[in-house]
Structures are given as structure tokens and as C-alpha cells.
Design an enzyme around this catalytic site. Structure first.
Site, PDB file in Angstrom:
ATOM      1  N   GLU A  65      -5.309  31.972   8.206  1.00 25.23           N
ATOM      2  CA  GLU A  65      -4.390  32.879   7.520  1.00 25.23           C
ATOM      3  C   GLU A  65      -4.074  32.223   6.194  1.00 25.23           C
ATOM      4  O   GLU A  65      -3.370  31.210   6.143  1.00 25.23           O
ATOM      5  CB  GLU A  65      -3.130  33.095   8.373  1.00 25.23           C
ATOM      6  CG  GLU A  65      -2.309  34.298   7.928  1.00 25.23           C
ATOM      7  CD  GLU A  65      -1.169  33.926   7.018  1.00 25.23           C
ATOM      8  OE1 GLU A  65      -1.315  34.136   5.791  1.00 25.23           O
ATOM      9  OE2 GLU A  65      -0.162  33.416   7.500  1.00 25.23           O
ATOM     10  N   CYS A  88       3.071  33.969   1.563  1.00 28.68           N
ATOM     11  CA  CYS A  88       1.668  34.300   1.318  1.00 28.68           C
ATOM     12  C   CYS A  88       1.469  35.791   1.100  1.00 28.68           C
ATOM     13  O   CYS A  88       0.554  36.195   0.367  1.00 28.68           O
ATOM     14  CB  CYS A  88       0.798  33.804   2.472  1.00 28.68           C
ATOM     15  SG  CYS A  88       1.370  34.367   4.100  1.00 28.68           S
ATOM     16  N   GLY A 111      -8.568  26.377   3.250  1.00 24.36           N
ATOM     17  CA  GLY A 111      -9.242  27.169   4.263  1.00 24.36           C
ATOM     18  C   GLY A 111     -10.750  27.087   4.136  1.00 24.36           C
ATOM     19  O   GLY A 111     -11.467  27.004   5.145  1.00 24.36           O
ATOM     20  N   LYS A 150       0.283  19.947  13.541  1.00 26.68           N
ATOM     21  CA  LYS A 150       0.763  19.169  12.405  1.00 26.68           C
ATOM     22  C   LYS A 150       1.606  20.065  11.512  1.00 26.68           C
ATOM     23  O   LYS A 150       1.106  21.008  10.910  1.00 26.68           O
ATOM     24  CB  LYS A 150      -0.392  18.615  11.566  1.00 26.68           C
ATOM     25  CG  LYS A 150       0.094  17.615  10.491  1.00 26.68           C
ATOM     26  CD  LYS A 150      -0.940  17.374   9.411  1.00 26.68           C
ATOM     27  CE  LYS A 150      -0.808  18.342   8.268  1.00 26.68           C
ATOM     28  NZ  LYS A 150       0.441  18.156   7.468  1.00 26.68           N
ATOM     29  N   GLY A 160      -2.378  28.383   5.398  1.00 24.82           N
ATOM     30  CA  GLY A 160      -2.223  27.607   4.165  1.00 24.82           C
ATOM     31  C   GLY A 160      -3.030  28.210   3.040  1.00 24.82           C
ATOM     32  O   GLY A 160      -3.306  29.417   3.024  1.00 24.82           O
ATOM     33  N   SER A 161      -3.441  27.381   2.110  1.00 21.21           N
ATOM     34  CA  SER A 161      -4.109  27.864   0.906  1.00 21.21           C
ATOM     35  C   SER A 161      -5.560  28.232   1.182  1.00 21.21           C
ATOM     36  O   SER A 161      -6.207  27.695   2.088  1.00 21.21           O
ATOM     37  CB  SER A 161      -4.045  26.809  -0.195  1.00 21.21           C
ATOM     38  OG  SER A 161      -4.904  25.719   0.110  1.00 21.21           O
ATOM     39  N   THR A 162      -6.082  29.129   0.344  1.00 27.92           N
ATOM     40  CA  THR A 162      -7.484  29.533   0.460  1.00 27.92           C
ATOM     41  C   THR A 162      -8.405  28.353   0.192  1.00 27.92           C
ATOM     42  O   THR A 162      -9.451  28.204   0.853  1.00 27.92           O
ATOM     43  CB  THR A 162      -7.769  30.679  -0.517  1.00 27.92           C
ATOM     44  OG1 THR A 162      -6.971  31.817  -0.139  1.00 27.92           O
ATOM     45  CG2 THR A 162      -9.232  31.073  -0.507  1.00 27.92           C
ATOM     46  N   GLU A 163      -8.048  27.513  -0.749  1.00 26.41           N
ATOM     47  CA  GLU A 163      -8.878  26.356  -1.078  1.00 26.41           C
ATOM     48  C   GLU A 163      -9.064  25.451   0.142  1.00 26.41           C
ATOM     49  O   GLU A 163     -10.184  25.036   0.470  1.00 26.41           O
ATOM     50  CB  GLU A 163      -8.235  25.564  -2.222  1.00 26.41           C
ATOM     51  CG  GLU A 163      -9.005  24.320  -2.614  1.00 26.41           C
ATOM     52  CD  GLU A 163      -8.282  23.495  -3.675  1.00 26.41           C
ATOM     53  OE1 GLU A 163      -8.808  22.438  -4.055  1.00 26.41           O
ATOM     54  OE2 GLU A 163      -7.187  23.906  -4.107  1.00 26.41           O
TER      55      GLU A 163
END
Length: 778
Positions: A263, A297, A246, A190, A241-244
Site C-alpha cells: 500500500e 497517502c 515499495g 517493525k 509506505g513510499s512507492t520508491e
């Protein structure tokens, strides 16, 4: 006017790149796109617009995937996977080579489409993104060719769900699809909602390459589609993508026995020492933070300058900022393009408006569209929110330091650990500081260097796993073993006791000393005949806390030479061997079996094996296309909490402990739940074997009760579980808090006496790969 005056005052003339071919390709597709499933494009469905962030114009209309679309894509990938794997490495290599060549053939089309869709300058798309994407397919075509000979025991995972971000749409696709296909997997990918067009163009060249149907499937849509992929019956999730997000994915995949690599975000330090080449450091900084408008990032978004040059450095930096050219991303003279979406512009504005530092914005005119000026915020303390939070825009925050040790402390003062840059003309300074930085990638006198041969990825809340290199490749493989289900092992019960002249209750082993359990409780341990052998203490969360503190205090173990660690392991093995008969008798009585002698012999041999590995499990110099080296260095994870195997009370504990401490980690071992006394006897061996206090800590108690505390503890970097109690879901979901690495058995048994009980898998789990880039020459 003299020639010199003309040269110093003239501006760059516009050099626009034509968008005609890219727009024509969109029109040829009807300007409306469905998904790419099972080798063909579906009819467009419920739609959303893809816009050019520089102008706001609608480029195309894309389809929002439904659950049925995702199910169809996964089913197509599942159907295609066995044949794709059976094709063999050389057969798959041919397709990967074809894709690489088609990426080269259509390089300008991909570059222009990427810039139209994302807003990054055409120079970056043309010179960085597209060549790197080509490089990944060429490199992994070679990996596929070599798989049968170099990775003979490797097997494909199966179907991989892959979710990529909007900042490097095509490059992130290449990072994920190339290694997955090389190893025999099929994929459902995606792309980001805002930037899907180059993924759809890639689907077009998959058809041109004749890629078998179902090997690559691409579905478009918002975050809800990503959630559907995560929840689908796939064998691996790879997310950038974002840590949130993840964290949510880590929790959603917990206990499902699927592979996961993440990552995530970063707040990377850019460290400039007084002896640095200031002009070079400033040019590097332009690349570090204003490359792709700071939407990177690993952007060098935290500037740390040594005090002696701070004022001069900031003055020169502001002058350089004023010369940055901002405008139409298709203009080849532009340095800074448009942010990806108005929403991203609003987010950056909101973060900067709350700053408590001195804000300097580049003196430049902003065109209409999603633009934001290059910005420097200085005078911040390390604890300032903008020094800690990822901005993901063209905003640089700055502070100063006095000494190298302070630079390391400030640089590591973050919950992230993705990348770092350091600048010094003194090679001793550079090579002293680089290993001390908590980051998956370190660039010396450079920044934003990437290659398919060099692993990229982070530690801490920047995620886990690597992309690129051998380590990235192994993330898409498994062994060919077919494990058997693990049977839960219960302790023996009884109510009889042998007369004992002296009552002996074992203690916990924390910080190199015997310690009474915080709760003050112990439980009886019986043999198979129901006779009382002794008592084992019951540890609780405070005992784990004490063990973690002891382990953190023993950080010097990681700095010891591998040779010294090997000597300690040899010594442990010698001392255990001297008491082999005693331990064999105890194990036989604890387990009710007759394998005690063999277990002790194997345990001694295993200690010698990992002593041998201690100074031989090294990294390598990666062959990257630049004048320099990329060093892949194996570093210890840190503090590892481990739930030891129940069925092999001594061998299981040693099989977990030895590789971890051989690599420089400190461990908190929760001994076999039904047979804990062997571990509590073993700490007497540790006490006489020169093991520094805190390196090995041994607790006893219920695995089910202690696992949640280990999993959620913020000062534990990794948790392993080989318990006969299936604790995978508890550990993986609990580990989402600080995104620690986890290694769980998912209720599957392991032969601790055989090859599966030792080897590279344990060493790889005990280490993180740090890639240090050191350019040299001109």
C-alpha cells in the site's frame, strides 16, 4: 457589545489534554525500550531517541534492532505459528476480542501517546485513529470466529513480516496484525523509526491479554531493520509506505515464493463539479488535505474545480484556510498539528519552493516546532511537478476543468491510483464519473472514510492488494494444496518431414488478425516420432509491443456488459466443440499422448464455466458504520500478459484466457512453448466467435525470452506465468517498474484438468476491487 458580536468575535479557548498518564507509562518502562520478542521485552541496546515533533523534547530512547534481533523475532514467530493456527478460529477470536477490549480500556492513553509521538491533533487520535484500530480487532475477531465455516479451504501463510509507516502508527499496525492473527499467522512487525511508542504500548497489552509467546513480535529501528525483515525467512511481506521503497521490496522478494501486498503513495484527485454544495465540499476538502497535516497517502492533494465556480470556490477556500487553528496538538481546539519530524518539514519546504503556481499560505502564526502552514497552490497545469509528485504535507495544489470527460482525464493523469473524491449534487454525475476514475477507493460527497469491512488499497504505482474486508483477509491465507515441482517440458526434435502439398506456416494473432512475426523467423515443430508437423512463428519484443497496442485499443471490452461477454464465451465454446475431434487429434500428435479428447472436452466445459461466471462474480455492499453504503466492485485489471502452461497446450491457454476476458480484461497470451500449434489453430475459432479484435492476442516463442519484455512493459497491468520454465524472479523483479500485479507458479505444477485449474483464484487474479463510498441521509 451584543451577544451576536461576542459570538462572532470570540476565539476558542485552549482545551489542553493532559499528557501525564502517557508520560508516566513511559517512565514506568524506564524511558528506554528494547524489542518485544517471544512474549517479553528485551534489554535495551544501541539506541536512538523518539521525540515529540511539537516541542522537540525526547520522549523515550528506543533500540536499533540488529540482525540477531530480527532473526530471534522470526524464529519466535516460526515456533509459535503451528500452535497458534491449530488453536482454531474461535480460539484465536477470543484473543482478538481481548485485544479489542484492551484498546478500548486504554483508549485515552493510546490517543495521547500517539499525539505526543506523531504530532497529530488529539481530536484525530481520539476520534479516528484509536476507534478505527479497535474496530479492526473486533471485526477480525469475528472473521476468525467464522473462518472454519466460511473459509474451510483457507490455511495460514505462516510468518508475516509487516512494516508500517509513521503517519498512522497504531492504525496501520491494527490493519496488518488483526487479519494476520485472525487467519492463524504470526507476525514480526517493525513500526516507523519516528513513531514506535504506540506499537510498544500495544506489545504491553498483548501481555495483558495473555497472547501466546511469539505470536506478535515487534522490533524497532530505521529502514535497515525493514530490509532485514524483507530478507528474512518469512512467508509474507506487508508494507505500507513510499512507492520508491515499495519498488525495492518488490525486487527484493522476487522469485522467493512469498506473498506480498503493498500500500504505497498517492496523488488523489478531489473533483468538485459546478452543481456541488460548495460549503460542504470545502469542509470535506479541509478533511481531505489538512487531516493529519496532509501526511496521508490518500490525501485529496489535487483539487480539480469546474471552471464555472473556480474563482468563488478558491475565494471561500482561502477564507476557510485562515480560520484553521494551528498549534499544540494536545489542545482539543487545534485543527492542524505538527509534522512528524524536521526532516519532513524540510522536504515540504523544498517542494513548495520550486512551485510555478500562485502560492497562498494560511494567515496564521506558527509555533516553534515542526509546523508548516496550510498552503494552496493554484494555477498549475496537470503536468506541473507538484501536480504529479506526492508532497505528503499540508499543501493543496489546484487546477480547473470544463467538462466531466476532462475531469476524468485530468484526474487519471497520474502514475498513482489510490483514492479519489468527487462532489456533485447530481447522482447521475457521481455514478457516471466514479467507475471511470482509476483508483482503488472512490468517495462520493465525502472523503477519508475507512472501515475494517471495506477494502482499502490502490492500483498502478499505489501498490496492489487490499486491507480490510474479505479481500484483505484472503491476502493472509493460502489453499491447503501441496503442489508438486514442475518439470520443464522441452519440444520434440526431429529432422524428417511428411510430404505436404502446400506449405502452411502459422502466424501470430494480433488485433484480431493473423500477423507475420516482426523478426521474420519461425521454428519447426515435431511430433514424438520426430516428424515435422509444421512451423510456429517466433515472436519478439516488437510483436509484444504491437499486441499491447492492439489490447489497449480494445478497451471497450471492459465496458461491455457481463452478459455480452458471457455470450461471446459461450460462442467460443460452441465453435470449439464443433471442431473437437480435429483439436483432439492435433493435441495427441503434438504431445505424443492420448489425452487430446479429454483436454478438448475440459476446455469446452471451462469456457462454459467462465461464461457462467461472467455475470455472477460480483462485488457486494459492505456493512460499514455510517449512514451510507460502501460498494465493493470487481473491476478488470486491464491488459494481462500470460505465459500459458506448456503441458496442456489448448486447455492451459483457455484456462488462462477465459477468466481474464470474462472479467473484461484484454490478454496477450504466449502459447505453450513446446506445443504451440494448438493455440495457433485456436485463433481460427476466435475469428468465428465474435471476439472483438485486440481482446485476445496470441504469440508463440520462447517463454524465457519474452517474459522480461512482458514484465517490464509499462502498459501491461498484470503478468501471469504458468510456464514449465521457472520465471518467477524475472517477472516479479521486472514488474517492480510500474508495480504491476504478478501471479507466478514458482516452479510448482498445477493440475489443469482438476479443480485447481479453474475457479475463484483465477477470477480474483483477473480483477481489482474498487470500493465506492456513497453516503446518504443525515
Amino acid at each position: 457589545m451584543t451577544v451576536k458580536e461576542i459570538f462572532e468575535t470570540m476565539d476558542y479557548g485552549p482545551a489542553p489534554e493532559s499528557a501525564g498518564d502517557a508520560l508516566a507509562w513511559i517512565v514506568d518502562q524506564g524511558s528506554r525500550f528494547g524489542h518485544f520478542i517471544d512474549g517479553s521485552f528485551t534489554e535495551p541496546g544501541e539506541s536512538f531517541d523518539s521525540r515529540n515533533p511539537a516541542t522537540g523534547e525526547v520522549l523515550a530512547t528506543l533500540t536499533q534492532a540488529t540482525q540477531a534481533d530480527v532473526d530471534a523475532a522470526v524464529a519466535a514467530a516460526r515456533k509459535a505459528q503451528p500452535k497458534w493456527e491449530k488453536l482454531g478460529g474461535p480460539g484465536r477470536a477470543r484473543y482478538l476480542y481481548a485485544l479489542a477490549r484492551l484498546l478500548q480500556k486504554h483508549a485515552r492513553l493510546f490517543a495521547v501517546l500517539e499525539t505526543l509521538d506523531n504530532g497529530k491533533p488529539i481530536r484525530e487520535s481520539r476520534d479516528i485513529d484509536i476507534p478505527l484500530a479497535q474496530r479492526h480487532f473486533y471485526y477480525h475477531a469475528g472473521m476468525a470466529q467464522l473462518m472454519d465455516s466460511e473459509l474451510p479451504d483457507a490455511r495460514a501463510l505462516g510468518v508475516c513480516g509487516q512494516i508500517v509507516p509513521w503517519n498512522f502508527p497504531l492504525l496501520m499496525l491494527a490493519w496488518k496484525i488483526a487479519p494476520a492473527l485472525a487467519m492463524g499467522n504470526t507476525v514480526v512487525l517493525k513500526p516507523a523509526e519516528w513513531t514506535s511508542l504506540t506499537a510498544l504500548l500495544f506489545a504491553d497489552i498483548c501481555q495483558q491479554a495473555g497472547l501466546p509467546k511469539g505470536v506478535v513480535n515487534i522490533v524497532t529501528g530505521d529502514g535497515a531493520v525493514g530490509e532485514m525483515i524483507v530478507a528474512a525467512e518469512v512467508d509474507k511481506i506487508a508494507f505500507t509506505g513510499s512507492t520508491e521503497v515499495g519498488r525495492k521490496i518488490r525486487a527484493a522478494t522476487a522469485g522467493r515464493a512469498i506473498s506480498l501486498t503493498l500500500e504505497l503513495g498517492g496523488k488523489s484527485p478531489y473533483i468538485v463539479f459546478e452543481d456541488a454544495d460548495i460549503d460542504s465540499a470545502i469542509e470535506g476538502l479541509v478533511d481531505a488535505i489538512w487531516f493529519n497535516q496532509g501526511q496521508v497517502c490518500c490525501a485529496g492533494s489535487r483539487l480539480l474545480v469546474q471552471e464555472g465556480i473556480a474563482e468563488e470556490f478558491h475565494d471561500r477556500l482561502r477564507t476557510r484556510m485562515d480560520k484553521l487553528r494551528i498549534g499544540n496538538p494536545l489542545d482539543k481546539c487545534i485543527d492542524v498539528g505538527a509534522l512528524v519530524d524536521p526532516e519532513q518539514v524540510r522536504r515540504v519546504e523544498a517542494l513548495v519552493s520550486g512551485s510555478d503556481g500562485t502560492v497562498y499560505r494560511a494567515n496564521c502564526d506558527l509555533p516553534e516546532g515542526c509546523y508548516y502552514p496550510p498552503t494552496l497552490i493554484s494555477g498549475l497545469s496537470p503536468a506541473s511537478p507538484l501536480m504529479q509528485e506526492e508532497i505528503f504535507g499540508p499543501v493543496l495544489v489546484s487546477t480547473t476543468f470544463r467538462t466531466p470527460s476532462e475531469a476524468v482525464e485530468v484526474a487519471n493523469n497520474t502514475r498513482y491510483g489510490l483514492a479519489a473524491s468527487l462532489w456533485s449534487e447530481n447522482i447521475n454525475t457521481a455514478l457516471d464519473i466514479a467507475p471511470q476514475l482509476v483508483a482503488g477507493v472512490v468517495w462520493v460527497n465525502g472523503t477519508n472514510m475507512f472501515d475494517a469491512a471495506a477494502g482499502f488499497g490502490g492500483v498502478r504505482e499505489s501498490g496492489f492488494g487490499r486491507e480490510g474486508g474479505w479481500e484483505g483477509l484472503r491476502a493472509y491465507t493460502r489453499t491447503g494444496d501441496k503442489p508438486k515441482p514442475q518439470k520443464q517440458i522441452a519440444p520434440f526434435t526431429g529432422n524428417s518431414a511428411e510430404p505436404q502439398p502446400v506449405d502452411r506456416t502459422a502466424k501470430l494473432y494480433i488485433g484480431g488478425k493473423q500477423a507475420r512475426p516482426d523478426g521474420g523467423y519461425a521454428r519447426n515443430v515435431y511430433d514424438a516420432k520426430g516428424l515435422l508437423i509444421g512451423q510456429a512463428p517466433i515472436a519478439n519484443r516488437k510483436d509484444i509491443r504491437n499486441a499491447v497496442e492492439a489490447a489497449r485499443a480494445a478497451g471497450g471490452w471492459a465496458k461491455a456488459t457481463a452478459h455480452n461477454r458471457a455470450q461471446v464465451l459461450y460462442y467460443i465454446g460452441e465453435n470449439l466443440s464443433a471442431r473437437a475431434g480435429e483439436f483432439a487429434t492435433l493435441i495427441d500428435r503434438l504431445t505424443g499422448g492420448k489425452t487430446g479428447k479429454a483436454e478438448v472436452e475440459t476446455a469446452v466445459n471451462r469456457l462454459f464455466t467462465y461464461a457462467a461466471w461472467a455475470d455472477k462474480f460480483d462485488g457486494g455492499v459492505r456493512s460499514v458504520p455510517l449512514r451510507g453504503v460502501a460498494l465493493a466492485m470487481n473491476e478488470p485489471c486491464g491488459v494481462i500478459g500470460a505465459l500459458c502452461p506448456d503441458e496442456a497446450p489448448l486447455l492451459g491457454l483457455i484456462s488462462v484466457m477465459a477468466p481474464a476476458i470474462a472479467m473484461g480484461n484484454r490478454v496477450i497470451l504466449v502459447a505453450s512453448n513446446p506445443f504451440p500449434l494448438a493455440a495457433l489453430e485456436f485463433y481460427q475459432v476466435l475469428e468465428t466467435s465474435d471476439v472483438p479484435g485486440g481482446v485476445v492476442n496470441i504469440l508463440t516463442g520462447s517463454h524465457a525470452e519474452l517474459a522480461p519484455t512482458l514484465a517490464t512493459h509499462m502498459d501491461i497491468e498484470a503478468v501471469w506465468s504458468f510456464s514449465s520454465t521457472d520465471l518467477a524472479q524475472v517477472i516479479e523483479s521486472g514488474g517492480a517498474g510500474n508495480l504491476k500485479r504478478t501471479w507466478v507458479n514458482n516452479g510448482q505444477a498445477r493440475d489443469w484438468h482438476g479443480p485447481a485449474g479453474e475457479g475463484r483464484a483465477f477470477l480474483e487474479a483477473a480483477t481489482e476491487v474498487k470500493t465506492v463510498w456513497v453516503p446518504y441521509g443525515a
